[in-house]
Write a protein that holds these residues in place. Structure first.
Motif, PDB file in Angstrom:
ATOM      1  N   GLY A 147     -30.794  46.354  11.583  1.00  0.00           N
ATOM      2  CA  GLY A 147     -30.035  45.142  11.869  1.00  0.00           C
ATOM      3  C   GLY A 147     -29.928  44.813  13.344  1.00  0.00           C
ATOM      4  N   ASP A 148     -30.318  45.727  14.222  1.00  0.00           N
ATOM      5  CA  ASP A 148     -30.256  45.474  15.663  1.00  0.00           C
ATOM      6  C   ASP A 148     -31.320  44.463  16.073  1.00  0.00           C
ATOM      7  N   GLY A 149     -30.965  43.596  16.994  1.00  0.00           N
ATOM      8  CA  GLY A 149     -31.944  42.714  17.615  1.00  0.00           C
ATOM      9  C   GLY A 149     -32.524  43.432  18.817  1.00  0.00           C
ATOM     10  N   VAL A 150     -33.843  43.546  18.891  1.00  0.00           N
ATOM     11  CA  VAL A 150     -34.485  44.341  19.939  1.00  0.00           C
ATOM     12  C   VAL A 150     -35.614  43.562  20.603  1.00  0.00           C
ATOM     13  N   GLU A 151     -35.950  43.995  21.817  1.00  0.00           N
ATOM     14  CA  GLU A 151     -37.144  43.520  22.501  1.00  0.00           C
ATOM     15  C   GLU A 151     -38.139  44.655  22.521  1.00  0.00           C
ATOM     16  N   ILE A 152     -39.390  44.356  22.166  1.00  0.00           N
ATOM     17  CA  ILE A 152     -40.437  45.363  22.156  1.00  0.00           C
ATOM     18  C   ILE A 152     -41.545  44.921  23.100  1.00  0.00           C
ATOM     19  N   VAL A 153     -42.266  45.909  23.640  1.00  0.00           N
ATOM     20  CA  VAL A 153     -43.314  45.617  24.613  1.00  0.00           C
ATOM     21  C   VAL A 153     -44.588  46.345  24.202  1.00  0.00           C
ATOM     22  N   GLU A 154     -45.724  45.743  24.470  1.00  0.00           N
ATOM     23  CA  GLU A 154     -47.013  46.354  24.166  1.00  0.00           C
ATOM     24  C   GLU A 154     -47.166  47.653  24.937  1.00  0.00           C
ATOM     25  N   SER A 155     -47.866  48.620  24.328  1.00  0.00           N
ATOM     26  CA  SER A 155     -48.117  49.874  25.027  1.00  0.00           C
ATOM     27  C   SER A 155     -49.427  50.463  24.528  1.00  0.00           C
ATOM     28  N   ARG A 156     -49.752  51.627  25.030  1.00  0.00           N
ATOM     29  CA  ARG A 156     -50.967  52.307  24.579  1.00  0.00           C
ATOM     30  C   ARG A 156     -50.777  52.746  23.130  1.00  0.00           C
ATOM     31  N   PRO A 157     -51.853  52.990  22.402  1.00  0.00           N
ATOM     32  CA  PRO A 157     -51.711  53.487  21.033  1.00  0.00           C
ATOM     33  C   PRO A 157     -51.067  54.868  21.006  1.00  0.00           C
ATOM     34  N   MET A 158     -49.978  55.008  20.264  1.00  0.00           N
ATOM     35  CA  MET A 158     -49.274  56.282  20.166  1.00  0.00           C
ATOM     36  C   MET A 158     -49.571  56.989  18.852  1.00  0.00           C
ATOM     37  N   SER A 159     -50.041  56.255  17.865  1.00  0.00           N
ATOM     38  CA  SER A 159     -50.459  56.827  16.590  1.00  0.00           C
ATOM     39  C   SER A 159     -51.371  55.809  15.926  1.00  0.00           C
ATOM     40  N   LYS A 160     -51.652  56.022  14.655  1.00  0.00           N
ATOM     41  CA  LYS A 160     -52.535  55.109  13.933  1.00  0.00           C
ATOM     42  C   LYS A 160     -51.967  53.687  13.873  1.00  0.00           C
ATOM     43  N   THR A 161     -50.660  53.564  13.736  1.00  0.00           N
ATOM     44  CA  THR A 161     -50.047  52.242  13.579  1.00  0.00           C
ATOM     45  C   THR A 161     -49.138  51.821  14.733  1.00  0.00           C
ATOM     46  N   LYS A 162     -48.742  52.752  15.605  1.00  0.00           N
ATOM     47  CA  LYS A 162     -47.792  52.409  16.672  1.00  0.00           C
ATOM     48  C   LYS A 162     -48.514  51.976  17.935  1.00  0.00           C
ATOM     49  N   ARG A 163     -48.286  50.705  18.319  1.00  0.00           N
ATOM     50  CA  ARG A 163     -48.826  50.165  19.567  1.00  0.00           C
ATOM     51  C   ARG A 163     -47.756  49.439  20.374  1.00  0.00           C
ATOM     52  N   TRP A 164     -46.506  49.630  20.044  1.00  0.00           N
ATOM     53  CA  TRP A 164     -45.394  48.958  20.708  1.00  0.00           C
ATOM     54  C   TRP A 164     -44.325  49.981  21.073  1.00  0.00           C
ATOM     55  N   ARG A 165     -43.574  49.683  22.138  1.00  0.00           N
ATOM     56  CA  ARG A 165     -42.454  50.508  22.587  1.00  0.00           C
ATOM     57  C   ARG A 165     -41.184  49.677  22.546  1.00  0.00           C
ATOM     58  N   LEU A 166     -40.059  50.348  22.342  1.00  0.00           N
ATOM     59  CA  LEU A 166     -38.766  49.676  22.396  1.00  0.00           C
ATOM     60  C   LEU A 166     -38.402  49.451  23.853  1.00  0.00           C
ATOM     61  N   LEU A 167     -38.202  48.198  24.232  1.00  0.00           N
ATOM     62  CA  LEU A 167     -37.841  47.878  25.611  1.00  0.00           C
ATOM     63  C   LEU A 167     -36.328  47.946  25.792  1.00  0.00           C
ATOM     64  N   ARG A 168     -35.586  47.237  24.939  1.00  0.00           N
ATOM     65  CA  ARG A 168     -34.125  47.279  25.008  1.00  0.00           C
ATOM     66  C   ARG A 168     -33.544  46.729  23.721  1.00  0.00           C
ATOM     67  N   ILE A 169     -32.282  47.088  23.479  1.00  0.00           N
ATOM     68  CA  ILE A 169     -31.551  46.564  22.331  1.00  0.00           C
ATOM     69  C   ILE A 169     -30.763  45.351  22.820  1.00  0.00           C
ATOM     70  N   VAL A 170     -31.039  44.190  22.236  1.00  0.00           N
ATOM     71  CA  VAL A 170     -30.408  42.957  22.668  1.00  0.00           C
ATOM     72  C   VAL A 170     -29.044  42.794  22.016  1.00  0.00           C
ATOM     73  N   THR A 171     -28.990  42.946  20.683  1.00  0.00           N
ATOM     74  CA  THR A 171     -27.728  42.842  19.950  1.00  0.00           C
ATOM     75  C   THR A 171     -27.608  44.014  18.992  1.00  0.00           C
ATOM     76  N   LYS A 172     -26.400  44.512  18.845  1.00  0.00           N
ATOM     77  CA  LYS A 172     -26.143  45.613  17.913  1.00  0.00           C
ATOM     78  C   LYS A 172     -25.788  45.035  16.550  1.00  0.00           C
ATOM     79  N   ALA A 173     -26.135  45.778  15.501  1.00  0.00           N
ATOM     80  CA  ALA A 173     -25.821  45.358  14.139  1.00  0.00           C
ATOM     81  C   ALA A 173     -24.320  45.479  13.889  1.00  0.00           C
ATOM     82  N   VAL A 174     -23.804  44.653  12.997  1.00  0.00           N
ATOM     83  CA  VAL A 174     -22.392  44.702  12.640  1.00  0.00           C
ATOM     84  C   VAL A 174     -22.174  45.929  11.755  1.00  0.00           C
TER      85      VAL A 174
END
Length: 97
Positions: free
Chosen positions: A66-93
């Motif tokens: 439920g958190d609103g987040v910003e993600i940024v492109e990064s190097r491949p970390m696994s077969k499916t992961k190519r993004w990193r968590l940049l910051r949490i914009v809003t927290k879930a209720v």
């Protein structure tokens, strides 16, 4: 570019930054982020909703469902992961079901 997509520039080059919502946090150091964008149909000119799911690396397991987040492109970390968590914009209720 759509409003939720921006570009950051650092010493490693330009990387896309996308805003989305965490839909799954069941894995270790990985969350699933759904990005919803509205595009206009080329033929009928109606607005359509497009959903894309990204596997995102979350080093500290900070993001929850439920958190609103910003993600940024990064190097491949696994077969499916190519993004990193940049910051949490809003927290879930808490306790909203």
């Amino acid at each position: 570019m759509s409003p939720e997509t921006t570009t950051t520039t650092d010493d490693r080059g330009s990387r896309r930054v996308i805003t989305g919502t965490v839909t799954s946090a069941n894995m270790e150091k990985t969350v699933v982020v759904t990005v919803i964008r509205r595009v206009r149909d080329r033929r009928f000119h109606k607005f359509l909703t497009r959903r894309v799911k990204y596997h995102v690396h979350d080093e500290n397991n900070a993001a929850k469902v439920g958190d609103g987040v910003e993600i940024v492109e990064s190097r491949p970390m696994s077969k499916t992961k190519r993004w990193r968590l940049l910051r949490i914009v809003t927290k879930a209720v808490e306790g909203a079901s």
